[in-house]
Design a protein around this motif. Sequence first.
Motif, mmCIF file in Angstrom:
data_model
loop_
_atom_site.group_PDB
_atom_site.id
_atom_site.type_symbol
_atom_site.label_atom_id
_atom_site.label_comp_id
_atom_site.label_asym_id
_atom_site.label_seq_id
_atom_site.Cartn_x
_atom_site.Cartn_y
_atom_site.Cartn_z
ATOM 1 N N THR A 16 9.377 5.540 -3.252
ATOM 2 C CA THR A 16 10.506 5.339 -2.338
ATOM 3 C C THR A 16 11.202 4.015 -2.633
ATOM 4 N N ALA A 17 10.406 2.968 -2.839
ATOM 5 C CA ALA A 17 10.977 1.655 -3.140
ATOM 6 C C ALA A 17 11.741 1.683 -4.463
ATOM 7 N N HIS B 168 0.853 -1.191 0.000
ATOM 8 C CA HIS B 168 0.000 0.000 0.000
ATOM 9 C C HIS B 168 0.888 1.240 0.000
ATOM 10 N N GLU B 169 0.294 2.363 -0.319
ATOM 11 C CA GLU B 169 1.015 3.632 -0.276
ATOM 12 C C GLU B 169 0.918 4.214 1.128
ATOM 13 N N ALA B 170 1.905 5.018 1.474
ATOM 14 C CA ALA B 170 1.890 5.652 2.793
ATOM 15 C C ALA B 170 0.860 6.765 2.868
ATOM 16 N N ALA C 260 -1.667 8.749 -3.664
ATOM 17 C CA ALA C 260 -0.434 9.375 -4.157
ATOM 18 C C ALA C 260 0.752 8.430 -3.998
ATOM 19 N N PRO C 261 1.604 8.317 -5.022
ATOM 20 C CA PRO C 261 2.784 7.461 -4.932
ATOM 21 C C PRO C 261 3.709 7.923 -3.799
ATOM 22 N N THR C 262 3.917 7.068 -2.856
ATOM 23 C CA THR C 262 4.815 7.352 -1.722
ATOM 24 C C THR C 262 5.718 6.153 -1.483
#
Length: 316
Positions: free
Chosen positions: A157-158, A143-145, A151-153
Amino acid sequence: MTDIKKVAAQCLQDESEAIRALISRLDDSFEKVVQLLYSCQGKVVVTGVGKSGHIAAKMAATLSSTGTPAFYVNPLDVFHGGLGVMTSEDVVVALSYSGQTDELLRFVPCLQERNIPLVGISGNADSLLARHSTYHLCVKVDHEAYPLNLAPTCSTTATLALADAIACALVTLRDFKEVDFARFHPGGSLGRRLLSKAQDVMRSTDLPIIQPDIPLGEAIIQVSRGKLGLCVVMQEDKVLGIITDGDVRRATERLREDFFYVPVQDVMTSHPVTVHPQTKIEDILQLLNTRKIHAVLVVDDQEHLLGIVDNFSCYV
């Protein structure tokens, strides 16, 4: 009332877990990608759209600064002449979390036609990008933060972390050293330290020079005015020694009331440490640390004083 710190902590926790999950996915494909980029005879072309495009640009910048020629290209530019910069000796790295980004997929046939290897990085191992890549690396996250999971988080980051892992592996393969890094970063402090020489940073004007027969009482004033914590003791054109703040303190304890009248030559340090104008700053810093001193004299082949390099000037 919203606990701001708690939200931030959860975001950092989620993103750190996304990075840790990548460790278990480091398989043969990762090694093959690194070997492909290592053996690339041309350039590494990194591309992506939107947030992935920003990560792609950062990846290209990191690779370029660590010995792997790379640049970022916007997929939209590919259809307007950008494809002309790519050759069969290049490798294309395409970033798209969905793996279904139309702008990327549209030029994949062009790469295949020209036998240009494609490395796909996405979160979907069954995506079109994955299927048509020479090698595919999966950066899937649970899942996204972002609280709304939109929103891509975690995913960005990954992807960024995986790109850095590739760069680190390439640095190791290339035996990339500090001096190599400095050549690509001449404007940075590391580049300055590794590539600059004594003549580039030495103080060469208004040097604190005194005669050997002046009393210590006057020498103290000259040391203070020189603002280097030392004076060079010279006679005519010859360096006889130096007197430093440390020499003055020790002389004060030893001579007491006679201190002000003793000539400098009686307490100076004879045969001071000298370097050549071409000596690199990195070597000077090592010399300063080894000898436990704070400055060296710069002299020419005839031992004429040209300047002084101290700890501070090495880092400015």
